[in-house]
Design a protein around this motif. Structure first.
Motif, PDB file in Angstrom:
ATOM      1  N   LEU A 199       0.817  -1.216   0.000  1.00 13.43           N
ATOM      2  CA  LEU A 199       0.000   0.000   0.000  1.00 13.43           C
ATOM      3  C   LEU A 199       0.849   1.264   0.000  1.00 13.43           C
ATOM      4  O   LEU A 199       0.500   2.258  -0.651  1.00 13.43           O
ATOM      5  N   PHE A 200       1.944   1.262   0.735  1.00 14.46           N
ATOM      6  CA  PHE A 200       2.717   2.483   0.916  1.00 14.46           C
ATOM      7  C   PHE A 200       3.945   2.585   0.010  1.00 14.46           C
ATOM      8  O   PHE A 200       4.622   3.595   0.013  1.00 14.46           O
ATOM      9  N   ARG A 201       4.252   1.540  -0.740  1.00 12.71           N
ATOM     10  CA  ARG A 201       5.369   1.635  -1.666  1.00 12.71           C
ATOM     11  C   ARG A 201       5.031   2.666  -2.741  1.00 12.71           C
ATOM     12  O   ARG A 201       3.949   2.633  -3.315  1.00 12.71           O
ATOM     13  N   PRO A 202       5.965   3.610  -3.063  1.00 14.26           N
ATOM     14  CA  PRO A 202       5.669   4.626  -4.075  1.00 14.26           C
ATOM     15  C   PRO A 202       5.454   3.989  -5.439  1.00 14.26           C
ATOM     16  O   PRO A 202       6.230   3.141  -5.862  1.00 14.26           O
ATOM     17  N   GLN A 203       4.395   4.391  -6.091  1.00  9.62           N
ATOM     18  CA  GLN A 203       4.084   3.880  -7.416  1.00  9.62           C
ATOM     19  C   GLN A 203       5.000   4.567  -8.431  1.00  9.62           C
ATOM     20  O   GLN A 203       5.026   5.785  -8.517  1.00  9.62           O
ATOM     21  N   MET A 204       5.755   3.780  -9.193  1.00  9.35           N
ATOM     22  CA  MET A 204       6.713   4.329 -10.147  1.00  9.35           C
ATOM     23  C   MET A 204       6.134   4.321 -11.550  1.00  9.35           C
ATOM     24  O   MET A 204       5.249   3.524 -11.878  1.00  9.35           O
ATOM     25  N   THR A 205       6.658   5.219 -12.373  1.00 15.09           N
ATOM     26  CA  THR A 205       6.253   5.295 -13.774  1.00 15.09           C
ATOM     27  C   THR A 205       7.446   5.761 -14.587  1.00 15.09           C
ATOM     28  O   THR A 205       8.452   6.220 -14.038  1.00 15.09           O
ATOM     29  N   SER A 206       7.352   5.636 -15.885  1.00 13.40           N
ATOM     30  CA  SER A 206       8.450   6.010 -16.780  1.00 13.40           C
ATOM     31  C   SER A 206       8.046   7.219 -17.608  1.00 13.40           C
ATOM     32  O   SER A 206       6.904   7.315 -18.078  1.00 13.40           O
ATOM     33  N   VAL A 207       8.976   8.159 -17.798  1.00 13.88           N
ATOM     34  CA  VAL A 207       8.699   9.357 -18.596  1.00 13.88           C
ATOM     35  C   VAL A 207       8.550   8.936 -20.058  1.00 13.88           C
ATOM     36  O   VAL A 207       9.464   8.346 -20.635  1.00 13.88           O
ATOM     37  N   PRO A 208       7.397   9.197 -20.666  1.00 21.09           N
ATOM     38  CA  PRO A 208       7.204   8.794 -22.063  1.00 21.09           C
ATOM     39  C   PRO A 208       8.032   9.652 -23.017  1.00 21.09           C
ATOM     40  O   PRO A 208       8.382  10.789 -22.700  1.00 21.09           O
ATOM     41  N   GLN A 238      -0.145  12.780 -18.670  1.00 13.78           N
ATOM     42  CA  GLN A 238      -1.256  12.421 -17.791  1.00 13.78           C
ATOM     43  C   GLN A 238      -1.510  10.919 -17.814  1.00 13.78           C
ATOM     44  O   GLN A 238      -1.786  10.310 -16.773  1.00 13.78           O
ATOM     45  N   ASP A 239      -1.404  10.322 -19.013  1.00  8.40           N
ATOM     46  CA  ASP A 239      -1.592   8.871 -19.116  1.00  8.40           C
ATOM     47  C   ASP A 239      -0.530   8.118 -18.319  1.00  8.40           C
ATOM     48  O   ASP A 239      -0.767   6.997 -17.859  1.00  8.40           O
ATOM     49  N   ALA A 240       0.658   8.736 -18.196  1.00  7.36           N
ATOM     50  CA  ALA A 240       1.750   8.101 -17.444  1.00  7.36           C
ATOM     51  C   ALA A 240       1.747   8.527 -15.982  1.00  7.36           C
ATOM     52  O   ALA A 240       2.717   8.270 -15.266  1.00  7.36           O
ATOM     53  N   TYR A 241       0.672   9.206 -15.528  1.00  6.44           N
ATOM     54  CA  TYR A 241       0.525   9.663 -14.138  1.00  6.44           C
ATOM     55  C   TYR A 241       1.628  10.661 -13.754  1.00  6.44           C
ATOM     56  O   TYR A 241       2.140  10.653 -12.645  1.00  6.44           O
ATOM     57  N   LEU A 242       1.967  11.532 -14.714  1.00  8.13           N
ATOM     58  CA  LEU A 242       2.954  12.578 -14.472  1.00  8.13           C
ATOM     59  C   LEU A 242       2.321  13.938 -14.726  1.00  8.13           C
ATOM     60  O   LEU A 242       1.346  14.051 -15.478  1.00  8.13           O
ATOM     61  N   SER A 243       2.874  14.977 -14.107  1.00  6.73           N
ATOM     62  CA  SER A 243       2.363  16.335 -14.278  1.00  6.73           C
ATOM     63  C   SER A 243       3.348  17.147 -15.110  1.00  6.73           C
ATOM     64  O   SER A 243       4.562  16.968 -15.002  1.00  6.73           O
ATOM     65  N   VAL A 244       2.819  18.036 -15.938  1.00  8.35           N
ATOM     66  CA  VAL A 244       3.658  18.917 -16.744  1.00  8.35           C
ATOM     67  C   VAL A 244       3.925  20.190 -15.966  1.00  8.35           C
ATOM     68  O   VAL A 244       2.994  20.839 -15.475  1.00  8.35           O
ATOM     69  N   GLY A 245       5.192  20.536 -15.816  1.00  4.52           N
ATOM     70  CA  GLY A 245       5.585  21.745 -15.092  1.00  4.52           C
ATOM     71  C   GLY A 245       5.735  22.920 -16.037  1.00  4.52           C
ATOM     72  O   GLY A 245       4.802  23.283 -16.768  1.00  4.52           O
TER      73      GLY A 245
END
Length: 676
Positions: A366-375, A390-397
């Motif tokens: 539950l508490f492990r950080p969910q990782m994703t890859s920069v597309p 957004q599809d990769a669960y990332l935010s644009v700065g």
């Protein structure tokens, strides 16, 4: 590389300056611009790696955009016989590493002055989104005026893929390596800030904070050990100054300075009496959401504790009452068989342990950080890129604008962090959007040297052509005209520019003009852009009106515009010939530059018209015994006020006449010229 070798026909090697982990450095002389430069040649073992070569060229070209007095200017990037080289500003002095060794201890105020120069250079680079990645005293030069200049901007990225196999190189750089780089993460602007903090540490203490026998051992200390206190080495160092070191070298990038300018501002006031009572800097400690893994010893000790708790629970009165209610069995002899609760206790203890382990596993999940890859969104529109993020669960700065010759306008050039990087979900990723190829504003090169101008433009990517023409008014090697107008903004790699270049005056090998008529001689002079002057003499051998002799003579080589003197025959001398008057008249011909000035104010005029207006065409007509006002006596081109001597031969008591025409207008005349 041997001394005297000329690289690309332009950079003559003078001597070796040093050898580094990535390149060898030479002092060279630029034969075109007549100046000393530094030439860096990529090391032999790196020349066969295409990715290294591409990064070397790309990053070095990017570094040419950095204009700062504290950054070594990059002039040129090239290749010859497989040798990748970089031409840079030559800084006569030493590097900061040697400077510290020779001058330590260094006054605190001088330390701050050196760091302020370095921080100014790094801030400029970061504003251009260029990260140095390998900041260390060896890459900082100190000239004879104690001006600091950073070199090797961007080159370190080409070395990063090879550094783990180059022991000497790593040992030179790992002392200044940020924790995130030591872990194998990407270098960011905050990584440069960390390296700057280590450099400040060395300026204050004369040594680096961590030492070790191997690069790996030093790297481990960077992300495991706290930076030693500089005040323990030198108690006189103000706490505010130590705080600059501590903040810059914080383990977490977010605890460091926002940028180099912030570090410079803090450093500038670190010696102020107002900060005398400042407390020691301590990074903010907060829960970063990372999973904490329990040690195996904690799990193994949990089982006995749970079992003991279960045993105590069974020994209570309630357990006894429960036991009395348990049905009893009778054996064959009529004796009662009592059922003991020992098995139940073991079952309960095992269940507790099982539940405990399951809870730990569930908590970790539950508490492990969910990782994703920069597309990879390179070449995509900003809208599409944001959707992919957004599809990769990332935010644009932040969305930055940058020039690019490879990516279309309004398309993504790159991301930061780069595509493929593993990040926690909801991490902010910045985008760089293309504004198209970088455009260059052309200057007015008329009158400039072709050699230096062509070299400069070719280094920027222009294709330069040359057309040579003769000119009596423009010095050889100077540009007379350019095919692309000054002020136009063009893409260098897509632009051909042609320069019309003066070769100076053409040479003429004089023909034999003796026995030619005056008209024939004038026709020859006009065709070869020569000026004629005439003398007269009596001759019984040469027909009247024909050339007796010439000066210079046949076969002489003269420049266009030079004057040739011809002696014309008056025919055989008679008794009446002695009754003539011979005399000369000096006439001053003023130069008129009014057309030139008016044309120079008109920016739409071409260089050719400007050049032609810089001279006057003068025609002189003479009337005496040998000349008539209907024919030109002398034609010449002047560029300044000029005096001429007009010879007259008239019968005794008679008068001569002359007329001077400048650019089609009569400016002087005299119809009665006598000996007195």
């Amino acid at each position: 590389m041997r001394t005297g070798y000329t690289l690309s026909g332009r950079y003559r090697i003078v001597r070796a300056l040093g050898e580094g982990g990535m390149a060898n450095v030479y002092l060279a002389h630029d034969l075109i611009l007549d100046r000393d430069v530094s030439v860096k040649l990529l090391r032999l073992d790196l020349r066969d790696d295409p990715s290294t070569i591409r990064r070397f060229q790309r990053e070095a070209l990017a570094a040419t955009e950095l204009v700062n007095p504290n950054i070594v200017q990059v002039y040129d990037v090239g290749e010859e016989n497989g040798m990748q080289y970089l031409v840079m500003e030559y800084v006569e002095g030493t590097d900061l590493k040697a400077y510290i060794k020779d001058h330590f201890p260094i006054a605190y105020q001088e330390v701050i002055q050196i760091m302020e120069q370095i921080l100014s250079a790094v801030q400029t680079a970061h504003e251009h989104n260029i990260i140095h990645r390998d900041l260390k005293p060896q890459n900082i030069l100190i000239d004879q005026n104690r001006v600091a200049k950073i070199t090797d901007f961007g080159i370190a990225v080409a070395l990063s893929e090879h550094s783990l196999t180059q022991t000497n190189t790593v040992l030179g750089s790992v002392h200044y390596l940020s924790p995130e780089q030591a872990r194998g993460g990407m270098a960011t602007k905050k990584s440069d800030i960390y390296s700057l903090g280590i450099i400040l540490y060395e300026l204050l203490t004369g040594t680096v904070p961590f030492e070790g026998e191997t690069a790996v051992s030093i790297a481990l200390k960077h992300f495991q050990s706290e930076i030693p206190s500089v005040r323990e080495i030198d108690p006189r160092i103000p706490q505010a100054l130590e705080n600059v070191v501590l903040k810059a070298t914080s383990k977490r990038p977010e605890d460091r300075y926002v940028d180099a300018a912030s570090m410079a501002a803090d450093l500038k006031t670190s010696l102020s009496p107002k900060r005398a009572g400042e407390r020691k800097f301590t990074p903010v400690q907060d829960d970063d959401g990372e999973t904490k893994v329990l040690p195996l010893s904690a799990l193994s000790s949990a089982a006995p504790v749970a079992a003991e708790a279960a045993t105590k629970a069974d020994s209570k009165p309630a357990a006894k009452a429960d036991d009395e209610e348990t049905p009893q069995k009778v054996d064959k002899k009529g004796r009662k068989k009592t059922r003991h609760p020992r098995r139940r206790k073991f079952l309960l203890a095992g269940l507790v342990v099982l539940l405990l382990v399951a809870g730990i596993l569930i908590g970790m999940a539950l508490f492990r950080p969910q990782m994703t890859s920069v597309p990879d969104v390179t070449g995509r529109t900003e809208t599409v890129a944001k959707s992919r993020m957004q599809d990769a669960y990332l935010s644009v700065g932040k969305v930055h604008k940058t020039a690019s010759s490879k990516v279309k306008v309004n398309r993504v050039v790159r991301t930061e962090p780069r595509s493929g990087t593993q990040l926690k979900r909801e991490t902010v990723v910045d985008l760089w959007i293309s504004t198209g190829p970088k455009r260059y504003k052309l200057a007015d090169y008329q009158g400039d040297s072709y050699a230096s101008t062509a070299a400069k433009l070719e280094a920027l990517g222009f294709t330069v052509h040359r057309e040579s023409v003769h000119s009596t008014s423009v010095p050889a090697g100077k540009i007379m005209q350019q095919s692309v107008n000054a002020g136009e903004r063009v893409v260098p790699s897509r632009t051909d520019i042609t320069f019309t270049v003066s070769t100076g005056s053409a040479t003429v090998t004089l023909a034999d003009l003796t026995d030619k008529t005056k008209a024939q001689a004038q026709s020859y002079a006009t065709n070869h852009n020569l000026n004629l002057a005439f003398d007269y003499a009596y001759s019984s051998d040469v027909t009247k009106g024909r050339v007796i002799k010439q000066s210079p003579g046949e076969g002489a080589v003269v420049q266009e515009g030079d004057e040739v003197t011809l002696t014309l025959s008056r025919g055989a001398e008679s008794e009446s010939s002695s009754s003539v008057d011979q005399f000369s008249v000096n006439v001053k011909i003023p130069f008129d530059n009014s057309d030139s000035e008016s044309e120079s104010d008109d920016s739409d005029e071409s260089s050719s018209s400007s050049s032609s207006s810089a001279s006057n065409l003068v025609q002189i007509y003479l009337k005496d015994q040998d000349h008539s006002l209907s024919t030109i006596y002398k034609q010449m081109t002047i560029t300044a006020d000029t005096s001429v001597t007009l010879p007259f031969t008239v019968a005794s008591g008679k008068a001569g006449a002359y007329k001077v025409v400048r650019d089609g207008h009569v400016i002087a005349s005299d119809s009665h010229v006598t000996k007195n």
